[in-house]
Design an enzyme around this catalytic site. Sequence first.
Site, short mmCIF file in Angstrom:
data_model
loop_
_atom_site.label_atom_id
_atom_site.label_comp_id
_atom_site.label_asym_id
_atom_site.label_seq_id
_atom_site.Cartn_x
_atom_site.Cartn_y
_atom_site.Cartn_z
N ASP A 173 0.84 -1.20 0.00
CA ASP A 173 0.00 0.00 0.00
C ASP A 173 0.88 1.26 0.00
O ASP A 173 0.61 2.20 0.74
CB ASP A 173 -0.94 -0.02 1.21
CG ASP A 173 -2.10 0.97 1.07
OD1 ASP A 173 -2.34 1.44 -0.07
OD2 ASP A 173 -2.74 1.28 2.09
N LYS A 175 2.02 4.70 -1.07
CA LYS A 175 1.37 5.87 -1.66
C LYS A 175 1.87 7.10 -0.88
O LYS A 175 2.40 6.94 0.24
CB LYS A 175 -0.16 5.75 -1.57
CG LYS A 175 -0.67 5.51 -0.17
CD LYS A 175 -2.18 5.42 -0.12
CE LYS A 175 -2.67 5.08 1.29
NZ LYS A 175 -4.11 5.04 1.41
N ASN A 178 1.37 7.43 2.83
CA ASN A 178 2.06 6.49 3.72
C ASN A 178 3.57 6.71 3.73
O ASN A 178 4.31 5.91 4.29
CB ASN A 178 1.76 5.04 3.31
CG ASN A 178 0.35 4.64 3.71
OD1 ASN A 178 -0.23 5.28 4.58
ND2 ASN A 178 -0.21 3.62 3.07
N ASP A 191 2.57 2.63 7.82
CA ASP A 191 1.33 1.91 7.55
C ASP A 191 1.58 0.52 6.94
O ASP A 191 1.33 0.30 5.75
CB ASP A 191 0.39 2.73 6.67
CG ASP A 191 -1.05 2.21 6.76
OD1 ASP A 191 -1.24 1.20 7.46
OD2 ASP A 191 -1.95 2.82 6.15
N THR A 216 -4.77 0.73 -2.22
CA THR A 216 -5.54 1.94 -2.46
C THR A 216 -5.73 2.05 -3.97
O THR A 216 -4.79 1.83 -4.73
CB THR A 216 -4.75 3.17 -1.92
OG1 THR A 216 -4.52 2.94 -0.54
CG2 THR A 216 -5.51 4.46 -2.11
#
Length: 511
Positions: A173, A175, A178, A191, A216
């Site tokens: 994840d 991004k 994070n 995260d 996401t």
Amino acid sequence: MSSASTPLIPKMINGISQRSDDPAVQTSSNSQQRSSSTHSSVKKKGVKDFELGKTLGEGSYSTVVAARDRTTGREYAIKILDKKHIIKEKKVKYVNIEKNTLNKMNHPGIVRLYFTFQDHNSLCILLYHAKNGELLTFIKKLGSFDLNCTRYYTSQILAAIEYMHDQGVIHRDLKPENILLDEKMHIKVTDFGTAKILGKNVAGETDDRANSFVGTAEYVSPELLKEKAACKSSDFWALGCILYQLIAGRPPFKGGNEYMTFQKIVHLDYTFPEGFPPVAKDLVKKLLVLNPAERLGAGGKEGVKQLKSHPFFDGVRWDTLWQQPAPRLLPYLPPKPHEEELRTDTSIYEEKISNVSVDNGNSPVASGLEARDPFRLESWASTDGSEKIDPERAGKLEEQKRTSAQWLPFLLRTELILRTGPINKRKGFFSKRRLLILTDFPRLIYVDQEKMTQKGEIYWSSRMVVELKNKKHFFVHTPRKTYYFEDPNGTASDWVNKINAVLIENYGGML
Ligand code: ATP
């Protein structure tokens, strides 16, 4: 908490779980000794041992707050999870994943977990406090990053990915939300709630696939959408999306809703804005490849070596990556053919600009209150409440009524315009036509001329810095935001000189 749910909790996080590298623990060369000899002294540490500060962020299942150890004064971020909510939403597994993966991590580019504890209602994860918040905030603030900044942050993210993959962890994840930034503006990946620790399969080989749907929408890899399986290469897909976003200011795949975003991803439906630097474009194209096995970076250590050798990373010193100071954050300026570069000597602003760059927007300046000099207006008011304006100024105001009647709705009654002109207010690759008005209040406002509405105001303070880039382009840096203007008439230097003159007049001694 219901009695039915209570027995689950000790399975999740059993009381205090102390890492041997917690700075609260006196270090010794032997980590085993370290944890056992200090365990009893930290055993009872709980939320009462910390002074809780402001909320740093809210996740779907957690609140993260700043905290100071009452004994040592050390600062942390505590991620607080509500036990009832976690159990109700069946997220126990993810809390464990986060704890177990973070526990394995010890890298400058990854947020450090120090220890975990719980009370009756909450689970608490004590983390390194990344003081400058999310990378996303800075992308939004600048609109885009220039090539130098993009290279710096992409290298740090890649180094962190390389490390976590070496530890057998896929993040899944990645991004800009994070990727946090510490006080030196170095990255700290966070995260790990949807991360995967790769296990050994029956044949004793490392299982490189992770079978569950997470992530996401905008950064999710096609293999996860099509085959419901992520692999190490999925993190390189996300790296391609982040690299694109750092330069373009927006992610490559964005539909009107999640489904449309997914459709764009599986059909590799994205385009580069004009002016996207070719070397970055080439790397993005090699990362955003539908077949994960063909993605640059895939194929274990050799793949990562090839990725790091891409010309985009030319000049990157991988061995001293974490010692190098972060570059000054500047937006990307797409090149314009035949445009003469009129670089000014900005060294006198350097220090102020770098302060501006790392300001997280919490300074009192951001409120704009420092912007106005209250005495300026007071001096116009007489004791009977009527305005006393010196004759010269009164004359100028009268003249302004005739010559600039159309802008009066945007002005205060005694405010004089110093300069107006059309500008393109740019954000990354996109721009909006506006009229910029500089007044002696001082104020700098921008107006939508067609709709005759004010679209915004740039707050003044002694920390404002204006920077000439070339004939047509200039920046206004404020603690909260960098504004990037294009003057179609090629008179950017006039704007810069006028704004600087106003800055000196109002804050001369403080500049
Ligand atoms: P999500 O809903 O994205 O899964 P989450 O519940 O896992 O969120 P995090 O993403 O870990 O929570 O944290 C939420 C926010 O809190 C982050 O986006 C960040 O702004 C802030 N935050 C988290 N950890 C830290 C930290 N160590 N230092 C500073 N801020 C932090």
